[in-house]
Each structure stands twice: as structure tokens, then as C-alpha cells.
Design an enzyme around this catalytic site. Sequence first.
Site, PDB file in Angstrom:
ATOM      1  CG  ASN A 152      -1.079  -0.625   7.027  1.00  0.00           C
ATOM      2  OD1 ASN A 152      -0.596  -1.297   7.279  1.00  0.00           O
ATOM      3  ND2 ASN A 152      -2.555  -0.258   7.475  1.00  0.00           N
TER       4      ASN A 152
ATOM      5  NE  ARG B 240      -2.293  -2.283   3.557  1.00  0.00           N
ATOM      6  CZ  ARG B 240      -2.114  -2.539   4.072  1.00  0.00           C
ATOM      7  NH1 ARG B 240      -3.329  -2.155   5.090  1.00  0.00           N
ATOM      8  NH2 ARG B 240      -1.728  -3.811   5.144  1.00  0.00           N
TER       9      ARG B 240
END
Length: 470
Positions: free
Chosen positions: A230, A15
Site C-alpha cells: 500500500n 497511499r
Amino acid sequence: MRLGIVIMAAGKGTRLKSKRAKVLHEIGGRPLVKHVIAAAAQVVPPNDILVIVGHQAEAVQAAVRDTGVRFALQQEQRGTGHAIQAAEQGTRDYEELIVLSGDVPLLRPETIVALRDFHLQEQAAMTILTAEPANPFGYGRVLRTPPGALEVAAIVEQKALQPEHQGLREINSGIYAFHRAALFSHIGQLNADNMHRELYLTDMARILHDAGERVMAIKAAEPEEVLGANTIAEMMRLDRELRLATAHRLMAAGVIILQPETVMIDAGVEVGPDTVIEPFTQLLGETRIGSDCRIRSYSVIENSTVGDQVFILQSCVIAESQIDKGARIGPLAHLRPGCHIGEDSHIGNFVEAKKTRLGKGSKANHLTYLGDAEIGSGVNIGAGTITCNYDGVAKYKTLIGDGVFIGSDSALVAPIVIGEGAYIGAGSTITKDVPADALAVARGRQVIKEGWAKNRRAQREAMKAGAGKQ
Ligand code: UD1
Ligand code: CA
């Protein structure tokens, strides 16, 4: 009771959309995984910390090798449960395990201790560190049945949330304690029957609960502490939190930081009391600053040591250098690696130095380049002086004795030695060593032609007059 800590750091970090492995991305000037190791090392000796590496394993190991931790390799990255399977051999000696995520970097050692103590006291097979952040989106949710029950029945990942789970606000931080025997006797039951076709460590909650084991949860006091990173935006949020915390740590120790939300101070920086740090300053790496200093705006200081009562004016760039007590630097000075600026000395505007030692009370106040120079004390370096340290092939040294006076706009062609107390006339290009107490002048002699300019003007006037008649 033998306790080991496992840190999961093998994932790619898809991500982030970055070439670099996620746990090597930095907040507060240090890789994520190093923050996690630092917290773990406050609880157990480094030898009892096992870091699971996989994606860019060599780079991750190289980045943290100095901490003295051990490593286990997760060859393929098939999920957090699979990562823990890779830790089975390396954790044989322990009865209890704490599992940390390499991408949850703000966790404090006190919280690890609280998790450990609660887990042991409850004699749980698994204890989950949880939190209730304002926005739980993206995290696994902790399912207690019936709602409000003490024991946990399962963790449900964001993507698997069913309508009846929408109200669940308690998130899984990705940090756990396990009774090791319970973990590894049931870990074989994990399967990849999920969106990502991965083995989820989170499924151990349901597996252990269904096996009649005790699965507990303890809430972190501060949800900020267990936030994960993330995406780049999440990481920058943690970076900001950490830097603000660092600024507050320094202010609590007597450092005056004006507009602390504007400064950028790395986690490893130390500053003495009564030092004033102006807005938009950057203090990076392992920088140490003494007390009673003033660092003016826009200066960037990296991996450097600054003594007490040093005054650094606006917009200086200082790297891997040492500045002694009472010195004054800038504005707009550039100290490249390897400089040692002595007590009470001055480096002024538009002065660049590299691998240079400037002795006590010496001054280079304006527009100068000092490279590979050893300069004594009480030396005056005139404006525009250049040490010519490079001949296109190699670098050479310039040695300047105590009490030397270098006139403005001099070029000192290295290798060269200027003896103690010598004088260099302004505008000289010095190519030969100068003995102590001598005067060296090396420039074109001045010629005076009396009346020359006046005559030239007169000639021009005459020519103009001649042209006008035509
Ligand atoms: C995980 C949890 C989620 C929790 C969240 C908290 C799972 C399935 N989900 O999700 O419930 O709310 O953390 O931050 O665990 N890793 C490996 N090997 C792998 C995969 C991951 O070592 O094969 C490491 C990663 O490098 C990372 C950590 O494990 O440090 C967590 O992995 P990540 O993919 O970020 O899990 P999340 O999706 O955040
Ligand atoms: Ca994560």
C-alpha cells in the site's frame, strides 16, 4: 466445476502518493498486477481470468494485454465490494470464483490451488486466505466466534477495530474463494456505512455468515506470500523479497552469486550454471545469460542475450543486445540497443556501440564509438576510432569487411564501405570507400624542419639575455 479468477486492479493507490496507478508499480522489474496474473495463469487458462480495471484503465490494460486475460470496467472506484459487483456479468459462466488483489504480488500458484481445494472440500460459500504476520497492523482481522471456531463470523477492518479485537492476529489477505451464486445473491446487501464510505468486499463474510452460509478461512503457510503493497516502503520490501527469491532460484540452478543480497536481478532473468555474478550487478528485464560466464561488479545488463563463456568486466552498461560465446566486454563499455557482438570478439574500455554488428574474433579495445556499423570477422579497430554516422539530419551505415585494420584515431565518415583486408592509416579521416586490400591514408603529410626547435630555444635565450642588461 467451472472456476474463474477475478483480479481487483481498479484502485488508485492513494497511499503511494504517486501519479501512476498502484498495480502498475513494479517489483522485480514487473508491474504488481502482472505477478498476480502470472500466478493465476498457472491455475486457470488466461481466458478464465477477469481483471477489474478502473483508475488508469487504459494503461493497466495496455500493460497486461499480452497475457490474454479478459477485462471488466469499474467506472468509479467505490471499494473492493463495488469492484466485485462490476465482475458480475463477466463471471456468469463460472460456479466458483477465486478473487485476488492486484496489490498482493508474491502469492504462489500452489497457494491458490490450496485455497481452491479447501474451499471446494468444505463446500463453503466464502473462504478467506489468511495469515499471521509478525505485524498485523493495517490489515483486516478475521473474527471467529467463539474464538478458535472453525467458521468465520466477520472481517473487521483496521480502522474499525474495537478494544475487544486488539488480540486478533489472523489477517485477511484480500484473497478469497466464493461460491458465485451465494456471493451475487447477497452482494446487494453491502452498504457504505464505514470510514471510507465504500463498499467493502470484506463485509461479505458477515453478510454470508448471518445468512447461515458457511464462511471458512485457510492460513497461508508463509505470511510473506500474502503481504500487500500500500506504500512505497511496503512495495520496496516486497521487491527485495522477490529479488532475493530470484537470486536463490538461480543459485539452486548452479549460478554462483557473490553476496546475493547486493545484486538486483529481475524476476524474468535466466542464467546458466557455473556463471559467476559479482556483487552489485544488475540483470534486468528478459535478460538471458549462458553458462560459465563471469559478470563483474557494477555492470547493468537489460533485455540482452549473452552466450556461454562470456566475460563482462566491471561497470558495463548493456541494453537490448546480443553477445556471443567467448566474447569479452569492458571494463566501462556501453552497448546500446541493437548490438550483436560476435564469438570471441572484444569490446574494451570506453567503447560505445549502437546498432552495430561486430564479427567473430574482431576487436575494438579502446576509446571508440561504433554506430550503425556492420563489421566483419577478424577486424581490428584501433583506439579512438569513430564512425561518423550522423550528419545532423540522418544516420548512415559503415560497412567494414573481414580482416580490415583500422589505425588508431580514424574517423570513418558514413555512408562508407571499407573493403575486405584493407588498411586505414592512423589518424585518417576517411570519406571515400576503400577497396579491398588497399591502404588508405587521409591525414596531413608530416613536415620535418631540421634544427627548428634548437634554433627557437637559442633565440629565446638571446632575448632573455638582452632584456637582463637593461
Ligand atoms: C484490503 C482489505 C483488507 C485486507 C487487505 C489485504 C477491504 C475493504 N479490505 O484492504 O481487509 O487485509 O486488502 O491486502 O477489502 N480495488 C479496486 N476497486 C476499488 C478499490 C480497490 O479494484 O474500488 C483494488 C485495488 O486496486 C487493490 C485491491 O482492490 O488491488 C485492494 O484494495 P486496497 O484499497 O489496497 O485494500 P486494502 O486497504 O489493502
Ligand atoms: Ca492493499
